[in-house]
Scaffold this motif. Structure first.
Motif, short mmCIF file in Angstrom:
data_model
loop_
_atom_site.label_atom_id
_atom_site.label_comp_id
_atom_site.label_asym_id
_atom_site.label_seq_id
_atom_site.Cartn_x
_atom_site.Cartn_y
_atom_site.Cartn_z
N VAL A 57 0.74 -1.38 -0.19
CA VAL A 57 -0.54 -0.12 -0.11
C VAL A 57 1.44 1.41 -0.10
O VAL A 57 0.91 2.10 -0.26
CB VAL A 57 -1.07 -0.45 1.32
N ALA A 58 2.03 1.35 0.85
CA ALA A 58 2.85 2.35 1.10
C ALA A 58 2.95 2.59 -0.67
O ALA A 58 3.68 4.02 -0.72
CB ALA A 58 3.81 2.46 2.32
N GLN A 59 3.56 1.18 -0.89
CA GLN A 59 4.69 1.41 -2.21
C GLN A 59 3.82 2.03 -3.12
O GLN A 59 4.15 2.17 -4.55
CB GLN A 59 5.14 0.48 -2.55
N THR A 60 2.51 1.46 -3.34
CA THR A 60 2.08 1.74 -4.41
C THR A 60 1.06 3.73 -4.11
O THR A 60 1.01 4.66 -5.16
CB THR A 60 0.20 1.12 -4.44
N LEU A 61 0.95 4.10 -3.14
CA LEU A 61 0.87 5.44 -2.91
C LEU A 61 1.60 6.44 -2.75
O LEU A 61 1.82 7.51 -2.44
CB LEU A 61 -0.21 5.44 -1.63
N GLN A 62 3.03 5.61 -2.99
CA GLN A 62 4.32 7.30 -2.31
C GLN A 62 4.62 7.62 -3.25
O GLN A 62 4.17 7.72 -4.16
CB GLN A 62 5.84 6.11 -2.66
N GLY A 63 4.31 9.16 -2.64
CA GLY A 63 4.55 10.68 -3.47
C GLY A 63 2.91 11.07 -4.08
O GLY A 63 3.05 12.61 -4.44
#
Length: 76
Positions: A57-63
């Motif tokens: 989830v964090a990697q998908t929404l990073q930025g």
């Protein structure tokens, strides 16, 4: 570290704002409460310090969304 019932608890809160006139989630705050075996605190803190790199989830929404994490660790 076991993630069995009553060993991991998370409280998650999203902040919704309308920076350009359209509502969107701008921040996600996660507070974790972990119960770990005695003597595993260092391993738990190490895992928590880097878990965002392995969180899909964090990697998908990073930025796009700011993440803030806190935790409390209790040894048993």
């Amino acid at each position: 570290m076991p993630a069995s019932p009553n060993k991991v608890k998370a409280q998650v809160q999203g902040t919704i704002e309308a920076p350009e006139g359209v509502l969107k989630i701008t921040k996600i705050s996660c507070h974790f409460e972990l119960k770990i075996p005695q003597g595993k605190r260092e391993a738990a803190e190490r895992a928590l310090s880097v878990f965002e790199r392995g969180c899909p989830v964090a990697q998908t929404l990073q930025g796009c969304i700011a993440f803030h994490h806190t935790w409390v660790i209790t040894e048993y």
